[in-house]
Design an enzyme around this catalytic site. Structure first.
Site, mmCIF file in Angstrom:
data_model
loop_
_atom_site.group_PDB
_atom_site.id
_atom_site.type_symbol
_atom_site.label_atom_id
_atom_site.label_comp_id
_atom_site.label_asym_id
_atom_site.label_seq_id
_atom_site.Cartn_x
_atom_site.Cartn_y
_atom_site.Cartn_z
ATOM 1 N N HIS A 1 -19.580 -7.695 -12.813
ATOM 2 C CA HIS A 1 -19.514 -6.598 -11.845
ATOM 3 C C HIS A 1 -20.624 -6.706 -10.797
ATOM 4 C CE1 HIS A 1 -17.869 -2.253 -11.288
ATOM 5 N NE2 HIS A 1 -18.132 -2.844 -10.135
ATOM 6 N N ASP B 1 -14.090 -9.483 -11.650
ATOM 7 C CA ASP B 1 -15.463 -8.997 -11.538
ATOM 8 C C ASP B 1 -15.619 -7.658 -12.254
ATOM 9 O OD1 ASP B 1 -18.137 -9.348 -10.427
ATOM 10 O OD2 ASP B 1 -17.676 -7.604 -9.185
ATOM 11 N N GLU C 1 -17.517 -1.448 -19.375
ATOM 12 C CA GLU C 1 -18.641 -2.247 -18.861
ATOM 13 C C GLU C 1 -19.968 -1.652 -19.311
ATOM 14 O OE1 GLU C 1 -17.939 -2.235 -14.649
ATOM 15 O OE2 GLU C 1 -16.249 -3.600 -14.803
ATOM 16 N N CYS D 1 -6.831 -1.501 -4.914
ATOM 17 C CA CYS D 1 -6.399 -0.110 -4.908
ATOM 18 C C CYS D 1 -7.340 0.725 -5.775
ATOM 19 C CB CYS D 1 -4.968 -0.006 -5.425
ATOM 20 S SG CYS D 1 -4.707 -0.886 -6.966
ATOM 21 N N PRO D 2 -7.403 2.039 -5.543
ATOM 22 C CA PRO D 2 -8.239 2.875 -6.409
ATOM 23 C C PRO D 2 -7.614 3.007 -7.790
ATOM 24 C CG PRO D 2 -7.033 4.228 -4.822
ATOM 25 C CD PRO D 2 -6.722 2.800 -4.488
ATOM 26 N N ASP E 1 0.852 -1.181 0.000
ATOM 27 C CA ASP E 1 0.000 0.000 0.000
ATOM 28 C C ASP E 1 0.885 1.227 0.000
ATOM 29 O OD1 ASP E 1 -3.211 0.542 0.965
ATOM 30 O OD2 ASP E 1 -1.793 2.200 1.010
#
Lengths: 322, 319
Positions: free
Chosen positions: B285, B261, B266, B208-209, B178
């Site tokens: 998702h 996922d 998308e 993580c973003p 991180d």
């Protein structure tokens, strides 16, 4: 020393080695043995290993050289232990090798019932997501386990490990075990609430079976118990098939009195094609594979060989004769 | 009365939840979906818009003169141009942590699908394969025990930590990376550099973003660092992965499998290389979408709007 393995195929279909066993004597490994050939193949052997091939009184009485039966499993109901004991034959099993793998299978079934990864992945592979209007779609209700209640029948080694994992998922854990609250074996693990079977079946969102198969537990899950369960609940059986009345479970599933079942064992294995659970609604059956991870089978083989060495050295271990 | 527009409400509430509490806060219009070209028209009169995946780029934001508040109906808010919103003094909020437990559960669901293949074997049994078998058991894929294996978690925020806790319960060791977390992770996980994490893990899971630094962080170079027996799991954001490179690695057997996922677009285009890649399991998702998680999301999103209207905005993101 003559050693015969009657049905070695499921334990080692080629990804493990029999070498350590072969080092102990003249060793013959049969992939499978039909019931009619058991005696002919085991004739003259001092040591016989079996996984699911039956060694009943009739077989045991005819095998004059036999001194040792090693069961390649934890459950040893394939051997008539009484008949063996009478003949002075040592019978051993392999305890505990499968605990981690079986616990993992309980949660694999539970994840399959709550999130249906395999079925959604199949839908995506067939192009359903590409054709979807939205960034997501789902074909089944998606269920979060956190705060749900897990009911564990049988709080032995596996049941306790399931309890710990369920707590990690944020589940409330109920458990029934006839030994709970009775003297030294009495204290339930931390976070586990001991209850009777009525409460367990009524209050649980997930019921999972981890008790041994005995005359007392045969068909423990019958129509009455199934009617006590919530219509949103799931039943998981990785224990033994005969713990469940299969016709009653199929009926409960088909009538939506239960949300789903995850089953790794059936009353007969392989099952007849008309077993009522095959094709029952929301019933997901795996072909008795919880025990069969490579790591677990390797431990099983190691222990089975150590059992023989200990026997040959005059201090047998994991003996199940009474 | 304040005007509220929900641009794409269907995913959050396809009918099993209620918009009532939002409707009590103003004059509220809920669209199931909004096509790209219609965002500005539909949001034109609104002071408050709620969006799940409809994008607010600079151009759209500049055209919406009434707009005071963008409420993102998700944790990740990469669909909003935060600089453009800040310049116009528009408050942007997200919904943190509503899905933590559901997403962690999905990581385990993908992991166990890969190690045990319950759905695959159940389908085989349904087709009569067990009844026709010589043995009391059979399996079509290697069955893998997780006890003693190592999971590497990239991004050790709430979801990463929740995932670690579940993996520990299955006997796994945890490595974590991180950028923000101090040396001590405090829960027994070992903090490592990214390269060590990719090299030593049997399972790598992304939490993580998505930002400029993390886009395509899983590229050919990272994939080459992974063990050939390793599994990659992504329940975060699709663009974290170079999809061509991952499809290549899977199809050539350089890694053992992937459970995804999320994808870079998308719904995905039909020719997304991961849809047909070897040992690649893609779910549409759904990690966030358990009923329990969506219920929490709705509650928090409405509380965010109420707090903003009361002059004490909360869950504000950006500068």
């Amino acid at each position: 020393m003559k050693i015969v393995v009657l049905d070695g195929h499921t334990l080692n279909s080629g990804d493990l080695s029999w070498e350590t066993l072969e080092a102990l004597g003249t060793c013959t490994v049969y992939p499978r043995t039909p019931a009619a050939e058991t005696v002919a193949r085991a004739e003259g052997a001092e040591i016989v290993l079996t996984n699911k091939t039956i060694l009943g009184q009739a077989e045991i009485e005819r095998l004059a050289a036999l001194r040792y039966i090693g069961v390649l499993a934890t459950g040893y109901n394939v051997v008539d232990v009484e008949a063996a004991t009478e003949r002075g034959i040592t019978v051993t099993n392999v305890p505990a090798y499968g605990t981690d793998s079986v616990v993992q299978m309980v949660f694999a079934h539970l994840m399959n019932l709550t999130l249906h990864v395999g079925q959604h992945a199949q839908a995506v592979a067939e192009g359903r997501w590409s054709r979807s209007e939205d960034f997501c779609f789902w074909d089944y209700p998606l269920i979060e386990l956190s705060d749900m209640t897990m009911g564990i029948v049988g709080l032995g080694r596996i049941g306790q490990a399931v309890a710990r994992a369920a707590s990690a998922f944020g589940m409330r854990v109920l458990a029934y075990d006839p030994l709970l609250g009775s003297g030294s074996a009495g204290d339930p693990p931390e976070g586990v609430e001991p209850v009777d079977l009525d409460r367990l079946f009524r209050e649980s969102d997930v019921v999972t079976l981890h008790c041994p198969l005995t005359p007392d537990t045969e068909r423990l899950v019958d129509e009455r118990r199934l009617r006590q369960m919530k219509p949103t609940a799931y039943l998981i059986n990785t224990g033994r098939g005969p713990l469940v009345d299969e016709a009653a479970l199929a009926e409960a599933l088909n009538a939506n009195r239960l949300a789903g079942a995850g089953v790794d064992v059936l009353s007969t294995e392989p099952p007849p094609a008309d077993n009522p659970l095959i094709g029952a609604k929301n019933c997901h059956i795996t072909p008795h594979i919880a025990w069969a991870t490579q790591a677990a089978r390797r431990r099983l083989l190691d222990t089975a060989v150590k059992n023989i060495k200990a026997f040959l050295a005059g201090n047998p271990q994991n003996v199940v004769n009474r | 009365m304040v005007r509220i527009v929900v641009l794409d409400g269907y995913a959050l509430n396809p009918g099993d939840l209620s918009w009532e509490s939002l409707e009590s806060l103003g004059d509220c219009t809920v669209h199931d979906r909004t096509p790209e070209g219609e965002t500005a028209a539909r949001a034109a009169e609104a002071q408050i818009v709620l969006t799940n995946k409809v994008a607010f780029d600079r151009d759209t934001i500049e055209r919406l003169s009434q707009l005071k508040y963008i409420g993102v109906l998700a944790t990740g808010y990469d669909i909003v141009d935060l600089d453009a919103a800040a310049k116009r003094a528009i408050v942007v909020t997200n919904v943190p942590s509503y899905s933590t437990r559901s997403v962690a559960q999905m990581v385990i669901a993908h992991l166990l699908n890969f190690t045990q293949h319950v759905a695959h074997h159940a389908e085989a049994v349904r087709q009569g394969r067990w009844a026709a078998s010589d043995d009391f058991c059979f399996w079509d894929c290697p069955l893998v025990e997780l006890d003693g294996l190592t999971i590497g978690i990239v991004g050790y925020g709430q979801t990463g930590r929740a995932t670690a806790q579940l993996c520990r319960a299955l006997g796994m060791k945890v490595l974590a990376y991180d950028v923000a977390t101090p040396k001590e992770l405090g829960d027994g996980a070992t903090k490592v550099e990214l390269e060590t994490l990719f090299r030593r893990s049997d399972v790598v899971s992304l939490h993580c973003p998505l930002c400029d630094e993390t886009e395509k962080m899983v590229n050919a170079q990272r994939l080459a660092q992974m063990k050939p027996t390793a599994l990659l799991i992504n329940t975060a954001r699709g663009p974290l992965i170079d999809e061509e490179a991952l499809a290549d690695a899977l199809n050539s057997g350089r890694i053992a499998g992937a459970g995804l996922d999320v994808l870079s677009a998308e719904p995905p285009s039909a020719d997304n290389p991961l849809i047909s890649a070897k040992n690649c399991y893609v779910t549409p998702h759904i990690a966030w979408a358990t009923r329990e998680a969506r219920d929490r999301l709705m509650t928090i999103a409405v509380n965010n709007v109420r707090a903003f209207l009361d002059g004490r905005p909360r869950n504000v993101v950006g500068r």
